[in-house]
Each structure stands twice: as C-alpha cells, then as structure tokens.
Design a protein around this motif. Structure first.
Motif, PDB file in Angstrom:
ATOM      1  N   TYR A 148      68.027  55.959  56.106  1.00 15.54           N
ATOM      2  CA  TYR A 148      68.779  56.625  57.174  1.00 15.54           C
ATOM      3  C   TYR A 148      68.363  56.141  58.568  1.00 15.54           C
ATOM      4  O   TYR A 148      68.664  56.797  59.565  1.00 15.54           O
ATOM      5  N   ARG A 153      71.945  53.732  58.213  1.00 18.83           N
ATOM      6  CA  ARG A 153      72.491  55.037  57.838  1.00 18.83           C
ATOM      7  C   ARG A 153      73.951  54.956  57.372  1.00 18.83           C
ATOM      8  O   ARG A 153      74.277  55.401  56.272  1.00 18.83           O
ATOM      9  N   GLU A 154      74.825  54.399  58.174  1.00 17.57           N
ATOM     10  CA  GLU A 154      76.239  54.366  57.805  1.00 17.57           C
ATOM     11  C   GLU A 154      76.479  53.459  56.604  1.00 17.57           C
ATOM     12  O   GLU A 154      77.348  53.732  55.769  1.00 17.57           O
ATOM     13  N   LYS A 155      75.693  52.383  56.484  1.00 14.97           N
ATOM     14  CA  LYS A 155      75.824  51.503  55.326  1.00 14.97           C
ATOM     15  C   LYS A 155      75.369  52.213  54.052  1.00 14.97           C
ATOM     16  O   LYS A 155      75.963  52.043  52.987  1.00 14.97           O
ATOM     17  N   GLU A 185      76.295  64.740  55.605  1.00 19.50           N
ATOM     18  CA  GLU A 185      77.484  63.959  55.283  1.00 19.50           C
ATOM     19  C   GLU A 185      77.708  63.966  53.782  1.00 19.50           C
ATOM     20  O   GLU A 185      76.789  63.671  53.010  1.00 19.50           O
TER      21      GLU A 185
END
Length: 287
Positions: A148, A153-155, A185
């Motif tokens: 994270y 994080r988004e990956k 999320e």
C-alpha cells in the motif's frame, strides 16, 4: 448487508453459559452471530466430514470465513505435511467443499506474513494461488506495508480486482513495515472482509516472545473508535453487496463485547444469552 462475528467460537467465554461443552459452542455461537472466522484451518486442513458437521450445526444464512492453511501462505515452519503443493491445495479445496455445497462458505482467507512484501515473485505466487483456488471465493490480506505504498497502492487494488480477490480491510496498530494502514476500498462487488485486530502498538511486533499471543491482540475498542468505522462501513457497503466484520482482538476477552456493541451501533439485532440464576440457598435456621 453487514454481518458481524468473531475469530473462532471456542474461546469467547462471555457468550456461553458456564459449563457449556466444546461440542455445543458452535450452535450457541451461531444463535448470536451470523459469521465466524475459522482459525483451526490455519494449523491443519480440516477433514471434510468435520466441515460438513459444522455446516449442519449452523442455520441457513450463516457464513464461515476459513483461514487458509499456513503451508499456503508462507507461515509454515518445519517439515511440510504434504508431499506437493498440488496435494496441499487439493486437500484444502476438499475441506471447503461441504461448506460451499451448504451455501455457508463466505470465503477462504489468505493472510500473508509480514515478510511477504510487494515483489514480482510474490505477485506471481498470488496469481498461482488464485488459479489453484479457482471457483472458490478468496479474500486477500497483507501484513507488509509495501503493498500500500503510494507507488503500489492503486496497482495492488487493481491487481486484486483483475484476479478476483476480495479485499481484507484491516484495523491494526501502525507499527512499522509489518503492519498495514486502513485502506477502505473494495475489490469485489460480492464481498469485502473487515478484520479488527486492535491497536496495541506495543504488543504487535512481539512474535519472538513466548507470550506474544497473549499481548498482540490485547485491545478494547473505545466507542469513538467504533464510530469511525460506521462511516467506513457505509462506504464499503456501497462497493460490495456483502461486508463481513470479524473482531480478532480477544487476547483480553474483548472481542465479543466489542462486536455486540458495534452491532448495536449498526442497528443489527443483538442476542444475549439468558442470564443464569444462582440457586437460592436454604437457610436451615430460619424456618
């Protein structure tokens, strides 16, 4: 839909009448909570006939989150019990099958250790694990902060969505690289898991001590801390059809009380077992 429960059903003394036999605890637990995390499966893959019995002892709508065997997640120390990964995963899938057939398998929980960091090799291992667990709902929980980090994080979340992993969103101490932040999320439209590990910073990284199990999850959530999670759960409920909440902070016996308090805050029905009456003693000299 939000369901709230505990990690395990055997050690929460406050929810059972004194003297309750171990064999009767799951039935009594299932009268009070709609979901449970099974931890015994981490130490040994449970026989299918035992899982079938558990399914039969619980009502319709009850759900099991089954923790993956330690040999699958890199926790195992010592000689492996299984001769191959194929045999190990096959045994675990067979173990889960009775719960799935009964409609009571919420998910298999793959919790990885603090040294399982964000690397290409570990991403490959996760892909392979998910392939082996095809057709079984699986939840992924990290313990290494790198997954994270801002650059990953988004990956990480996109990877979980693409591979079909549900997200385990954790509340735990912020105690260095071996802990993760709250990342509210969802990665699955079907299910998201929330696990409350407590916020005992001093006890979190004590796994080298003999009494680490007694202190790691020693924490009693305050009401304002639970109120923070009401807002977070509202957001997760918009992202997933079902959200399961597990209280794992039972080193001091706080999990059940915290869970029921949280259920009340969420407007969920809270069942309390009948209070045992102490038999009145006969006064032989006051007749």
């Amino acid at each position: 839909m939000i369901t709230v429960g505990l990690a395990g059903w055997g050690d929460h003394d406050t929810i059972y009448p004194s003297g309750t036999a171990a064999k009767d605890k799951l039935k009594k637990y299932a009268a009070q909570f709609a979901i449970v995390e099974m931890d015994s499966s981490f130490y040994a893959v449970q026989p299918p006939e035992r899982m079938a019995r558990y399914a039969g002892e619980t009502p319709d709508g009850f759900g099991f989150v089954v923790k993956a065997y330690q040999g699958m997640t890199g926790h195992l120390r010592g000689k492996p019990y299984y001769e191959s990964d194929d045999e190990m995963y096959g045994a675990f899938r067979d173990s889960l099958a009775p719960l799935r057939e009964a409609g009571k398998l919420t998910a298999a929980l793959f919790q990885y250790p603090p040294w399982f960091d964000c690397t290409k090799e570990n991403v490959r291992l996760l892909r392979e694990t998910k392939r082996r667990m095809e057709d079984f709902p699986c939840v992924l929980e990290f313990r290494h902060q790198s997954w994270y980090a801002p650059e990953f994080r988004e990956k990480t979340l996109a990877f979980m969505r693409d591979e079909g992993w549900s997200h385990s969103v954790c509340d735990e101490p912020q105690a260095g690289s071996g802990s993760i932040p709250i990342v509210p999320e969802a990665t699955s439209e079907d299910f998201t898991l929330v696990r409350f590990h407590g916020r005992n910073i001093g006890g979190w990284n004590q796994s080298g001590n003999a009494n680490w199990r007694e202190v790691r999850y020693l924490y009693d959530y305050a009401e304002d801390e639970l109120e923070e999670w009401q807002t977070i759960l509202a957001g997760l409920s918009e992202q997933s059809a079902s959200v399961g909440v597990i209280f794992n902070n039972n080193s001091g016996g706080h999990a059940a009380g915290n869970a029921k308090r949280f259920m009340s805050m969420l407007g969920l029905t809270v069942y309390e077992p009948p209070v045992e009456e102490t038999p009145e003693q006969l006064d032989l000299f006051n007749l």
